[in-house]
Design a protein around this motif. Structure first.
Motif, mmCIF file in Angstrom:
data_model
loop_
_atom_site.group_PDB
_atom_site.id
_atom_site.type_symbol
_atom_site.label_atom_id
_atom_site.label_comp_id
_atom_site.label_asym_id
_atom_site.label_seq_id
_atom_site.Cartn_x
_atom_site.Cartn_y
_atom_site.Cartn_z
ATOM 1 N N PHE A 79 0.743 -1.359 0.086
ATOM 2 C CA PHE A 79 0.160 0.008 -0.189
ATOM 3 C C PHE A 79 0.843 1.244 0.152
ATOM 4 C CE2 PHE A 79 -2.435 3.077 2.395
ATOM 5 C CZ PHE A 79 -3.476 3.456 1.613
ATOM 6 N N GLY A 80 1.979 1.253 0.791
ATOM 7 C CA GLY A 80 2.725 2.309 0.905
ATOM 8 C C GLY A 80 3.783 2.676 -0.347
ATOM 9 N N ALA A 81 3.968 1.441 -1.012
ATOM 10 C CA ALA A 81 4.789 1.582 -2.255
ATOM 11 C C ALA A 81 3.892 2.191 -3.430
ATOM 12 C CB ALA A 81 5.185 0.216 -2.557
ATOM 13 N N ARG A 82 2.574 1.678 -3.401
ATOM 14 C CA ARG A 82 1.940 2.534 -4.372
ATOM 15 C C ARG A 82 1.565 3.617 -4.174
ATOM 16 N NH1 ARG A 82 -0.396 -1.574 -7.870
ATOM 17 N NH2 ARG A 82 -1.747 0.210 -8.844
ATOM 18 N N ARG A 83 1.449 4.102 -2.742
ATOM 19 C CA ARG A 83 0.943 5.382 -2.552
ATOM 20 C C ARG A 83 2.230 6.295 -3.029
ATOM 21 N NH1 ARG A 83 -0.362 7.896 2.842
ATOM 22 N NH2 ARG A 83 -0.195 9.778 1.482
ATOM 23 N N LEU A 84 3.283 5.802 -2.699
ATOM 24 C CA LEU A 84 4.713 6.471 -3.160
ATOM 25 C C LEU A 84 4.517 6.611 -4.814
ATOM 26 C CD1 LEU A 84 7.390 7.048 -1.219
ATOM 27 C CD2 LEU A 84 8.139 5.901 -3.274
ATOM 28 N N ALA A 85 4.378 5.554 -5.459
ATOM 29 C CA ALA A 85 4.327 5.673 -6.793
ATOM 30 C C ALA A 85 3.314 6.763 -7.276
ATOM 31 C CB ALA A 85 4.044 4.250 -7.515
ATOM 32 N N ARG A 86 2.391 6.717 -6.656
ATOM 33 C CA ARG A 86 1.283 7.803 -7.178
ATOM 34 C C ARG A 86 1.716 9.256 -6.898
ATOM 35 N NH1 ARG A 86 -1.913 9.411 -10.195
ATOM 36 N NH2 ARG A 86 -3.918 10.182 -9.666
ATOM 37 N N SER A 87 2.444 9.293 -5.744
ATOM 38 C CA SER A 87 2.801 10.780 -5.481
ATOM 39 C C SER A 87 3.692 11.017 -6.496
ATOM 40 C CB SER A 87 3.381 10.727 -3.929
ATOM 41 O OG SER A 87 4.811 10.098 -3.778
ATOM 42 N N LEU A 88 4.790 9.973 -7.131
ATOM 43 C CA LEU A 88 5.650 10.463 -8.052
ATOM 44 C C LEU A 88 5.080 10.818 -9.444
ATOM 45 C CD1 LEU A 88 8.502 7.762 -7.627
ATOM 46 C CD2 LEU A 88 8.775 10.243 -7.034
ATOM 47 N N GLN A 89 3.683 10.015 -9.786
ATOM 48 C CA GLN A 89 3.133 10.426 -10.924
ATOM 49 C C GLN A 89 2.362 11.766 -10.777
ATOM 50 O OE1 GLN A 89 -0.110 7.428 -10.815
ATOM 51 N NE2 GLN A 89 0.959 6.235 -12.494
ATOM 52 N N LYS A 90 1.978 12.309 -9.606
ATOM 53 C CA LYS A 90 1.728 13.739 -9.526
ATOM 54 C C LYS A 90 2.612 14.652 -9.618
ATOM 55 C CE LYS A 90 -2.184 12.381 -6.188
ATOM 56 N NZ LYS A 90 -2.822 12.304 -4.836
ATOM 57 N N LEU A 91 3.891 14.317 -9.439
ATOM 58 C CA LEU A 91 5.034 15.343 -9.933
ATOM 59 C C LEU A 91 5.565 15.265 -11.216
ATOM 60 C CD1 LEU A 91 7.424 14.388 -6.905
ATOM 61 C CD2 LEU A 91 6.050 16.459 -7.117
#
Length: 183
Positions: A79-91
């Motif tokens: 879950f944390g890894a997917r959230r991190l990937a999502r935050s990189l997408q938002k950048l």
């Protein structure tokens, strides 16, 4: 009390380490300038990013490889890894979450008794090594599970393994041996 009786041992998972790839090159400077909760280590060529929920610290390399530490379960790590990937997408990066793998699990288990370490080491010589001048615990390796156990005289056992299942199996395997050497 015998070794075969069912004793409920609490195995407390303290850290789960996982790895995933983003399948794109990451501009570390952009992450450092625009991301939240970020530490840029330019000399090493990586960025540390922290999430609050779940409490995870990620090491991000420009190649797109990301290592996440600090989770307390395999599900929380994913879950944390997917959230991190999502935050990189938002950048603004074209992140594709791939090659997720749990690499390491660290857990602690307390036995309901103390252990005689010299006696335990003599009985389990090829797998157990005990150097009291160097470290206060017996290092016990289970090659089939790829697990390492640090067994302390107080009855505390620290287990390192490739996944949660291997950690639980390692504690089940070691219990009869430490039971024989209890104080």
């Amino acid at each position: 009390m015998d070794a075969d009786s069912d004793v409920a041992l609490d195995i407390l998972i303290t850290n789960v380490v996982c790895v995933f790839r983003t399948r794109c090159h990451l501009n570390l400077r952009k992450i450092a300038l625009e991301g939240a909760n970020v530490i840029y280590k330019r000399d090493v060529g990586k960025v540390l990013m922290k999430l609050r929920k779940p409490r995870i610290t990620a090491t991000i390399w420009s190649s797109g490889k990301v290592i996440c530490t600090g989770a307390t379960s395999e599900e929380e790590a994913k879950f944390g890894a997917r959230r991190l990937a999502r935050s990189l997408q938002k950048l603004g990066f074209q992140v594709i979450f791939t090659d997720f793998k749990v690499v390491n699990v660290l857990a602690v288990c307390n036995m309901p008794f103390e252990i005689r370490l010299p006696e335990f080491t003599k009985k389990n010589r090829p797998h157990a090594s005990y150097e009291p001048e160097l470290h206060p615990a017996v290092c016990y390796r289970i090659k089939t599970l790829r697990a390492t156990l640090q067994i302390f005289s107080t009855g505390s056992i620290t287990v390192t393994g490739p996944n949660v299942k291997a950690v639980a199996s390692a504690v089940e395997q070691i219990y009869p041996f430490v039971f024989e050497s209890r104080k």
